[in-house]
Design an enzyme around this catalytic site. Structure first.
Site, PDB file in Angstrom:
ATOM      1  N   ASP A 229       0.955  -1.163  -0.144  1.00 10.87           N
ATOM      2  CA  ASP A 229      -0.092  -0.066  -0.145  1.00 10.87           C
ATOM      3  C   ASP A 229       0.942   1.224   0.168  1.00 10.87           C
ATOM      4  OD1 ASP A 229      -2.121   1.847   0.099  1.00 10.87           O
ATOM      5  OD2 ASP A 229      -3.180   0.777   1.757  1.00 10.87           O
TER       6      ASP A 229
HETATM    7  C1  BGC Z   1      -4.867   3.310   0.134  1.00 12.18           C
HETATM    8  C2  BGC Z   1      -5.107   2.322  -1.236  1.00 12.18           C
HETATM    9  C3  BGC Z   1      -4.738   3.141  -2.293  1.00 12.18           C
HETATM   10  C4  BGC Z   1      -3.257   3.920  -2.568  1.00 12.18           C
HETATM   11  C5  BGC Z   1      -3.140   4.639  -3.545  1.00 12.18           C
HETATM   12  C6  BGC Z   1      -3.734   4.093  -0.194  1.00 12.18           C
HETATM   13  O1  BGC Z   1      -3.939   5.155   0.814  1.00 12.18           O
HETATM   14  O2  BGC Z   1      -4.941   2.567   1.315  1.00 12.18           O
HETATM   15  O3  BGC Z   1      -6.077   1.749  -1.084  1.00 12.18           O
HETATM   16  O4  BGC Z   1      -4.891   2.131  -3.484  1.00 12.18           O
HETATM   17  O5  BGC Z   1      -3.437   4.542  -1.386  1.00 12.18           O
HETATM   18  O6  BGC Z   1      -3.847   5.761  -3.890  1.00 12.18           O
END
Ligand code: BGC
Length: 759
Positions: A229
């Protein structure tokens, strides 16, 4: 371009290989020019593509894409074909924009209604989450676009989401928090899996080898690519060793340098890096080979799919006296009240926020589809920018409601209430909304509430005051027309709850342990999440898991099983018939639950194991069948770190909601994996009587114990036989030695334990 991965790998320098382990920018992977390796790009989903143009954060601009209902809505459809179609459409939009991977779906379990990101997740139930996640991944990937199954694992809250340590026992993890991931991995092979931010039992998920390698790859056979993530990685080398392939977003090359240094210092085996790069090259080639730049989009058709999805996401919670659908002959003046009717909230906040290609406004759509002779008037009722009650808006709304035949009241959670990044602290609607319901329902008996929310709220304070409730969740860009069609009866509602609506926050399973303290959240409720908890506690809920009404009615009959005895290696076929006994076409969600009737283990009252959605014309009946096998009867046994079935009776229930299951049948399942009970000095008489495979020996032992106890004067005058028997049950074997005043030796007792274990 060269497609021989091992040769290509051999030509890459250490630095080039390490460079492929983190992003180039926020969304792109790196290219390696010397080898003509291009980069690919990924963007957020999951309820639509959030493609951002521009590299620097401040310049980034999101391009429009079809905004489908977020998972909270979509899940209420319980319609795997529809979810797959939504996935296909998103896949096409990705192809048109040159996007290789779309970041979704999120299959985390809704542990508490307070989780700020519940709107992005499907359900409190792992089977429903896993089946819908599978459908979405299959849909997207059928278009040659990859997905990223997230957030692996146990990301069930936003409070301290990047550091919180989720403490979960092994069985709960495997029965509740992992199966949705497992189902998607095994059934749909997502191109990538995204690790969660949080810690799991003390280790960051990004560094969790048990999770990313042992469970994901070794137990489940995953051969795809694991990404972090955004910002989830702490120690890059540790993460790589644990099985984390790509760190996102870019780190300016700093973390690649850590990898190079570790290989040079001999603290990281280069083969681990090679393995990860090899996985990347496989993903890259798959993405390159799947490109379809020529794909043409039909935005209108996509909007219609969004509308179909929104229509099936809406749950008719109650419909007293069949107030809905509105009858133009009776409801000639319709008051539409509530700012949400004009400014619908169609999605939640955070990384999944899509810019819709168009937007159906509920008020406009209700007006457009009203029959001639029906007047629709509007009053905002509250201010979305300000939670405080606005007396003038309230008065205007009440006057309109009073002078109309029916009031359609749009209320719910404003944007600021739910978002990625933080949790709610309560389950209430804004006071201005609940007061509006009170005031309007005081002057108008025909009130339909249309509720907007990404997660459960407490509606018990006004539930009784209104005639009908349409739970609209968050419905994406076409929600407005879907609501209008349901209100006027052009569409028959067919959604059902994928999460329980409890009476109050303090009833919820994780209430005492959410969101944790001192950086730790302990999942004390264990496997009792959602309906598993309310059922076990025999607790009243406002609307149970699986509930949802229709404008027609369905009748269930004829439940049959093709065998009443089976081994856990066999399957049992279950069939039944559902009939539409009303005079409107409708769709019914048939739900099958299994209960382990005879079990030593603590198990939920029942668990959802299968479901299907059936379309039925008036008077039509259709057969429905399900097949149940090993995992449908099994529980996770932490003693053997695996699933096992306990021999005995299982009840199969089928029906229309978790608390309305008219059909039932019993089968006997015989386990092929016996789990001998291990006895030791601390085993109780009770355990001996229950688990000893030689009842004779068990009885003898207990008898000896009784004699010893009585001999030692344990019996008192006021003890009845029952009392004595009840007490004896919890004496451990070691007491035999202690109470027998030398008649039993330690050695004799040890021999007895050995004998018990040999049986
Ligand atoms: C979120 C993810 C997301 C990623 C990219 C993170 O803060 O938890 O779900 O895909 O950011 O934007």
């Amino acid at each position: 371009m060269e497609r021989n991965i091992s040769e290509l790998l051999a030509r890459l320098t250490l630095e080039e290989k390490a460079s492929l382990c983190s992003g180039l920018t926020h969304w792109f992977t790196k290219a390696v020019e010397s080898q003509d390796i291009p980069s690919i790009v990924m963007y957020d989903g999951p309820h639509g593509l959030r493609k951002q143009e521009g590299e620097e954060a401040e310049e980034m601009k999101t391009l429009p894409a079809t905004c489908f209902p977020p998972a909270c809505g979509l899940a209420s459809s319980w319609n795997v074909d529809l979810v797959e179609q939504v996935g296909q459409t998103i896949g096409q939009e990705c192809q048109a924009e040159g996007v290789a991977i779309v970041l979704g779906p999120g299959v985390n379990i809704k542990r508490s209604p307070l989780c700020g990101r519940n709107f992005e997740y499907y359900s409190e139930d792992p089977v429903l989450s896993g089946e819908l996640g599978t459908a979405w991944v299959n849909g997207v990937q059928s278009q040659g676009v990859g997905t990223s199954l997230k957030h692996f694992a146990a990301n069930n809250q936003e409070t301290e989401r990047m550091s919180i340590d989720a403490q979960i026992d092994e069985r709960t993890l495997h029965e509740i928090y992992l199966p949705a991931f497992e189902l998607v991995v095994k059934q749909a092979q997502p191109w990538t899996v995204m690790c969660a931010y949080n810690k799991l039992n003390g280790t960051l998920c990004s560094e969790h080898k048990g999770l990313l390698t042992d469970i994901l790859r070794e137990q489940w056979g995953y051969d795809g690519y694991v990404i972090s993530d955004w910002g989830a990685v702490d120690y890059r080398v540790k993460a790589l060793e644990a099985g984390l392939d790509l760190q996102m977003p870019d780190t300016g090359g700093a973390s690649d340098q850590d990898i190079v240094a570790a290989v040079q210092a001999g603290t990281l085996q280069e083969s681990i890096l090679d393995q990860s790069v090899e996985r990347y090259l496989r993903l890259l080639f798959k993405a390159l080979d799947s490109r379809q730049p020529e794909v043409q989009l039909d935005r209108q058709a996509h909007h219609q799919i969004a509308k179909a999805a929104a229509s099936e996401s809406i749950v008719l919670l109650k419909n007293q006296d069949h107030l809905l659908p509105l009858d133009p002959a009776q409801h000639k003046t319709v008051a539409v009240i509530g700012e949400f009717a004009k400014n619908p909230r169609i999605q939640g906040g955070g990384s999944s926020h899509v810019i819709p290609t168009q937007l159906d406004i509920p008020l406009d759509e209700i007006m457009k589809s009203a029959e001639a002779g029906v007047t629709v008037q509007y009053a905002p009722g509250y201010d979305l920018e300000n939670d405080a009650i606005q007396p003038n808006l309230m008065d205007e709304a009440v006057a309109l409601a009073q002078s109309s035949d029916v009031a359609l009241l749009f209320v719910g959670l404003p944007d600021s209430y739910e978002s990625e990044g933080y949790d709610r602290s309560h389950m209430e609607l804004p006071l201005s909304h609940t007061q509006l319901i009170r005031a309007v329902s005081a002057v108008q008996s025909n009130v339909v509430v249309i509720l907007t929310q990404g997660s459960a709220t407490t509606i018990s304070s006004w539930n009784e005051r209104v005639s009908a409730i349409l739970l609209g969740w968050l419905l994406g860009q076409a929600g407005g027309s879907a609501i209008a069609d349901i209100v006027w009866g052009k569409i028959n509602p067919s959604g059902k709850l994928s999460e329980t609506l409890p009476i109050k926050l303090s009833d919820t399973p994780a209430h005492l342990n959410f969101p944790g303290q001192k950086g730790v959240v302990t999942y004390h409720e264990g496997i009792f999440v959602g309906y598993r908890y309310y059922d076990a506690k025999e607790m009243e809920v406002l609307y149970p898991f699986g509930h949802g009404l229709s404008y027609t009615e369905f009748e269930y009959s004829d439940l049959q099983v093709n065998r009443s005895q089976l081994s856990d290696q066999e399957t049992v076929e279950v069939s039944l018939s559902v009939k539409n006994i009303g005079n409107r076409a409708g769709k019914e969600i048939v739900q099958l639950y299994v209960k382990d009737v005879e079990c030593r283990e603590i198990r939920p009252e029942k668990e959802l194991k299968a479901f299907t959605k059936v379309a039925l014309a008036p008077g039509e009946a259709k057969p429905v069948s399900f097949s149940l096998g090993f995992r449908d009867f099994a529980y996770y046994e932490d003693e053997i770190h695996d699933w096992r079935v306990e021999s005995g009776e299982f009840e199969i229930f089928v029906g229309t909601s978790s608390r309305d299951l008219p059909l039932r049948q019993t089968v006997h399942v015989e386990s092929t994996h016996s789990l001998p009970h291990r006895f030791d000095r601390h085993s109780t008489m009770d355990a001996i009587l229950r688990f000893s495979s030689d009842p004779e020996l068990g009885n003898q032992l207990v008898e000896q114990f009784r004699t010893a106890l009585i001999g030692a004067g344990a019996e008192q005058e006021h003890f009845t036989t029952e009392m004595l028997e009840a007490m004896i049950r919890y004496f451990p074997i070691r007491g035999l030695y202690h109470w027998s005043k030398g008649e039993q030796t330690q050695a004799a007792m040890e021999a007895m334990i050995q004998k018990l274990n040999e049986e």
